[in-house]
Design an enzyme around this catalytic site. Structure first.
Site, PDB file in Angstrom:
ATOM      1  N   ASP A 118       0.848  -1.201   0.000  1.00  0.00           N
ATOM      2  CA  ASP A 118       0.000   0.000   0.000  1.00  0.00           C
ATOM      3  C   ASP A 118       0.879   1.245   0.000  1.00  0.00           C
ATOM      4  O   ASP A 118       2.009   1.222   0.496  1.00  0.00           O
ATOM      5  CB  ASP A 118      -0.860   0.029   1.272  1.00  0.00           C
ATOM      6  CG  ASP A 118      -1.969  -1.022   1.251  1.00  0.00           C
ATOM      7  OD1 ASP A 118      -2.205  -1.632   0.199  1.00  0.00           O
ATOM      8  OD2 ASP A 118      -2.599  -1.219   2.312  1.00  0.00           O
ATOM      9  N   MET A 119       0.328   2.337  -0.518  1.00  0.00           N
ATOM     10  CA  MET A 119       1.043   3.613  -0.435  1.00  0.00           C
ATOM     11  C   MET A 119       0.354   4.458   0.626  1.00  0.00           C
ATOM     12  O   MET A 119      -0.849   4.683   0.553  1.00  0.00           O
ATOM     13  CB  MET A 119       1.031   4.319  -1.791  1.00  0.00           C
ATOM     14  CG  MET A 119       1.888   5.562  -1.835  1.00  0.00           C
ATOM     15  SD  MET A 119       3.613   5.317  -1.362  1.00  0.00           S
ATOM     16  CE  MET A 119       4.234   4.341  -2.720  1.00  0.00           C
ATOM     17  N   ARG A 167     -12.373   5.838   5.250  1.00  0.00           N
ATOM     18  CA  ARG A 167     -13.550   5.446   4.447  1.00  0.00           C
ATOM     19  C   ARG A 167     -14.671   6.461   4.637  1.00  0.00           C
ATOM     20  O   ARG A 167     -15.425   6.758   3.723  1.00  0.00           O
ATOM     21  CB  ARG A 167     -14.051   4.046   4.841  1.00  0.00           C
ATOM     22  CG  ARG A 167     -13.047   2.927   4.698  1.00  0.00           C
ATOM     23  CD  ARG A 167     -12.557   2.660   3.295  1.00  0.00           C
ATOM     24  NE  ARG A 167     -11.606   3.552   2.685  1.00  0.00           N
ATOM     25  CZ  ARG A 167     -10.273   3.519   2.823  1.00  0.00           C
ATOM     26  NH1 ARG A 167      -9.720   2.652   3.606  1.00  0.00           N
ATOM     27  NH2 ARG A 167      -9.500   4.370   2.172  1.00  0.00           N
ATOM     28  N   ARG A 177      -0.872  -0.608  -8.567  1.00  0.00           N
ATOM     29  CA  ARG A 177      -2.307  -0.388  -8.313  1.00  0.00           C
ATOM     30  C   ARG A 177      -2.503   1.124  -8.314  1.00  0.00           C
ATOM     31  O   ARG A 177      -1.930   1.832  -7.477  1.00  0.00           O
ATOM     32  CB  ARG A 177      -2.689  -0.958  -6.946  1.00  0.00           C
ATOM     33  CG  ARG A 177      -4.111  -0.596  -6.512  1.00  0.00           C
ATOM     34  CD  ARG A 177      -4.270  -0.619  -4.989  1.00  0.00           C
ATOM     35  NE  ARG A 177      -3.951  -1.896  -4.407  1.00  0.00           N
ATOM     36  CZ  ARG A 177      -3.537  -2.038  -3.140  1.00  0.00           C
ATOM     37  NH1 ARG A 177      -3.379  -0.990  -2.345  1.00  0.00           N
ATOM     38  NH2 ARG A 177      -3.256  -3.228  -2.661  1.00  0.00           N
TER      39      ARG A 177
HETATM   40  C1  FAD Z   1      -8.369  -1.734  -3.622  1.00  0.00           C
HETATM   41  C2  FAD Z   1      -8.018  -0.362  -3.140  1.00  0.00           C
HETATM   42  C3  FAD Z   1      -6.801  -0.155  -2.533  1.00  0.00           C
HETATM   43  C4  FAD Z   1      -6.463   1.128  -2.092  1.00  0.00           C
HETATM   44  N1  FAD Z   1      -5.205   1.345  -1.622  1.00  0.00           N
HETATM   45  C5  FAD Z   1      -4.833   2.600  -1.322  1.00  0.00           C
HETATM   46  C6  FAD Z   1      -3.486   2.888  -0.975  1.00  0.00           C
HETATM   47  O1  FAD Z   1      -2.618   2.027  -0.930  1.00  0.00           O
HETATM   48  N2  FAD Z   1      -3.177   4.176  -0.674  1.00  0.00           N
HETATM   49  C7  FAD Z   1      -4.105   5.185  -0.734  1.00  0.00           C
HETATM   50  O2  FAD Z   1      -3.765   6.337  -0.485  1.00  0.00           O
HETATM   51  N3  FAD Z   1      -5.385   4.916  -1.050  1.00  0.00           N
HETATM   52  C8  FAD Z   1      -5.768   3.672  -1.344  1.00  0.00           C
HETATM   53  N4  FAD Z   1      -7.065   3.430  -1.701  1.00  0.00           N
HETATM   54  C9  FAD Z   1      -8.108   4.465  -1.505  1.00  0.00           C
HETATM   55  C10 FAD Z   1      -8.180   5.423  -2.687  1.00  0.00           C
HETATM   56  O3  FAD Z   1      -7.035   6.230  -2.717  1.00  0.00           O
HETATM   57  C11 FAD Z   1      -9.418   6.321  -2.587  1.00  0.00           C
HETATM   58  O4  FAD Z   1      -9.368   7.078  -1.420  1.00  0.00           O
HETATM   59  C12 FAD Z   1     -10.738   5.577  -2.602  1.00  0.00           C
HETATM   60  O5  FAD Z   1     -10.701   4.480  -3.463  1.00  0.00           O
HETATM   61  C13 FAD Z   1     -11.877   6.507  -3.058  1.00  0.00           C
HETATM   62  O6  FAD Z   1     -11.628   6.944  -4.365  1.00  0.00           O
HETATM   63  P1  FAD Z   1     -12.460   6.429  -5.654  1.00  0.00           P
HETATM   64  O7  FAD Z   1     -11.491   6.235  -6.758  1.00  0.00           O
HETATM   65  O8  FAD Z   1     -13.260   5.242  -5.284  1.00  0.00           O
HETATM   66  O9  FAD Z   1     -13.330   7.650  -6.102  1.00  0.00           O
HETATM   67  P2  FAD Z   1     -14.321   8.650  -5.345  1.00  0.00           P
HETATM   68  O10 FAD Z   1     -14.553   9.740  -6.306  1.00  0.00           O
HETATM   69  O11 FAD Z   1     -13.809   8.976  -3.993  1.00  0.00           O
HETATM   70  O12 FAD Z   1     -15.629   7.778  -5.184  1.00  0.00           O
HETATM   71  C14 FAD Z   1     -16.431   7.415  -6.285  1.00  0.00           C
HETATM   72  C15 FAD Z   1     -17.705   6.786  -5.770  1.00  0.00           C
HETATM   73  O13 FAD Z   1     -17.384   5.563  -5.120  1.00  0.00           O
HETATM   74  C16 FAD Z   1     -18.157   5.400  -3.950  1.00  0.00           C
HETATM   75  N5  FAD Z   1     -17.244   5.385  -2.787  1.00  0.00           N
HETATM   76  C17 FAD Z   1     -15.952   5.745  -2.753  1.00  0.00           C
HETATM   77  N6  FAD Z   1     -15.427   5.582  -1.511  1.00  0.00           N
HETATM   78  C18 FAD Z   1     -16.435   5.110  -0.754  1.00  0.00           C
HETATM   79  C19 FAD Z   1     -16.547   4.725   0.599  1.00  0.00           C
HETATM   80  N7  FAD Z   1     -15.511   4.796   1.437  1.00  0.00           N
HETATM   81  N8  FAD Z   1     -17.737   4.280   1.057  1.00  0.00           N
HETATM   82  C20 FAD Z   1     -18.796   4.190   0.233  1.00  0.00           C
HETATM   83  N9  FAD Z   1     -18.751   4.539  -1.078  1.00  0.00           N
HETATM   84  C21 FAD Z   1     -17.608   4.989  -1.565  1.00  0.00           C
HETATM   85  C22 FAD Z   1     -19.118   6.549  -3.902  1.00  0.00           C
HETATM   86  O14 FAD Z   1     -20.291   6.145  -4.586  1.00  0.00           O
HETATM   87  C23 FAD Z   1     -18.409   7.619  -4.691  1.00  0.00           C
HETATM   88  O15 FAD Z   1     -19.272   8.553  -5.262  1.00  0.00           O
HETATM   89  C24 FAD Z   1      -7.415   2.180  -2.187  1.00  0.00           C
HETATM   90  C25 FAD Z   1      -8.638   1.958  -2.798  1.00  0.00           C
HETATM   91  C26 FAD Z   1      -8.945   0.721  -3.288  1.00  0.00           C
HETATM   92  C27 FAD Z   1     -10.253   0.532  -3.969  1.00  0.00           C
END
Ligand code: FAD
Length: 303
Positions: free
Chosen positions: A130-131, A285, A180
């Site tokens: 993870d980052m 989250r 990722r």
């Molecule tokens: C598999 C995975 C690994 C990750 N690893 C890292 C990492 O190593 N380092 C890091 O900094 N970040 C990590 N993240 C988190 C990432 O950076 C984002 O903060 C997160 O995924 C929300 O961004 P989004 O691309 O889903 O878009 P957004 O624009 O935030 O969300 C798009 C839509 O997705 C839904 N959604 C998003 N988040 C949530 C939530 N928490 N609860 C309910 N609905 C939601 C909503 O409907 C929202 O409108 C990871 C995410 C995933 C999926």
């Protein structure tokens, strides 16, 4: 504003102690966390696998305060890769280097990471790094770069929001690691990271094309329809088969969409956290979606 407050709260130890011991938080926690034990996480993995969905297991916990804890976390990860090999092959583990002590002693952390990578390699399980926050981001990337020499299939998360990410990616054009791509979940200064959500999304779309063009087997960690549709469209445009990349999503987030992608024949992997140290993970989250906060506050009031 609310997002910033929640991200600040994610680092608040007092709030962590208060909420961590509050039985009323259980309902919200169980929506995003598979359970407190490895056995529960393995069961969730098997259930997802039966629905055509792959898994990456994440042992909750980050930023250890003493190196003894980093050794305990490493041993727990090694136990997890052995259980995966026995019970649900195909799953990976996702590890945070702050949990292996990178903030305390990068050399000790590198030794722990090496132990984990060797143990995982012995049983044919892949590891994803993870980052985290930029305070450990540079060191994480260097540890990953070193690990690639012996374990080239290791994957690292790259955050579209970080201004340094395009350069970091360019630095990998020769080694071509698996990445990722995520938007980025941490509170960062404007100097280091893009702040506007739209800007981060645009950068995500740009880096999607770059990753599909330059790197093998990229993973796209997002729940955003705009990003997901763009990945699909860009892959077709660039002639990348859907077997050569995967989507990744978080346990408990957009479950219908997870299943839909699997049913459509896309590779999808769910990041499944387990363990007791859920507080900072859960706060991030909530920062991503204020509606989660309302659900959380309701559960605190109603029990
Ligand atoms: C598999 C995975 C690994 C990750 N690893 C890292 C990492 O190593 N380092 C890091 O900094 N970040 C990590 N993240 C988190 C990432 O950076 C984002 O903060 C997160 O995924 C929300 O961004 P989004 O691309 O889903 O878009 P957004 O624009 O935030 O969300 C798009 C839509 O997705 C839904 N959604 C998003 N988040 C949530 C939530 N928490 N609860 C309910 N609905 C939601 C909503 O409907 C929202 O409108 C990871 C995410 C995933 C999926």
């Amino acid at each position: 504003m609310l997002k910033r407050l929640l991200l600040v709260a994610a680092n608040n130890k007092r709030l962590e102690r208060q909420l961590g011991t509050n039985p009323r938080t259980r309902k919200l926690v169980s929506r995003f966390v598979a359970g407190t034990t490895l056995e529960e996480a393995i069961q969730v993995t098997k259930d997802l696998n039966n629905r055509g969905i792959a898994v990456s297991l994440d042992l909750l916990g980050e930023t250890v305060e003493d190196l003894r804890k980093s050794a305990v976390a490493t041993a727990a990860y090694i136990e997890a890769v052995q259980a995966i090999a026995r019970e649900c092959p195909g799953a990976t583990v996702s590890v945070k280097l702050s949990q292996l002590g990178i903030g305390l002693d990068p050399a000790v952390c590198a030794a722990h990471l090496d132990d984990l990578l060797r143990a995982a390699d012995d049983v044919g399980v892949l590891v994803e790094v993870d980052m985290e926050h930029s305070s450990v981001g540079g060191a994480t990337l260097e540890a990953f770069r070193a690990a690639l020499e012996n374990y080239p299939d290791t994957r690292v998360a790259m955050q579209a929001a970080m201004r340094r990410t395009p350069n970091d990616l360019e630095s990998f054009t020769k080694t071509k690691p698996r990445i990722r791509l995520v938007k980025g979940a941490f509170l960062e200064t404007a100097e280091r990271a893009l702040q506007a959500h739209d800007e981060v999304t645009s950068q995500y779309l740009y880096l999607t094309d770059w990753a599909l063009e330059h790197l093998p087997d990229p993973a796209f960690g997002t729940h955003d329809d705009r990003c997901i549709d763009h990945v699909k469209e860009a892959a077709v445009r660039l002639g990348v088969d859907r077997s050569s990349y995967e989507f990744q999503m978080l346990y408990g987030v957009r479950r219908d969409l997870q299943q839909k992608l699997a049913d459509e024949g896309y590779r999808i992997r769910i990041y499944v956290p387990y363990g007791t140290e859920w507080y900072p993970y859960l706060m991030r989250r909530m920062a991503e979606r204020p509606a989660n906060l309302i659900f959380f506050l309701r559960s605190l009031v109603s029990g």
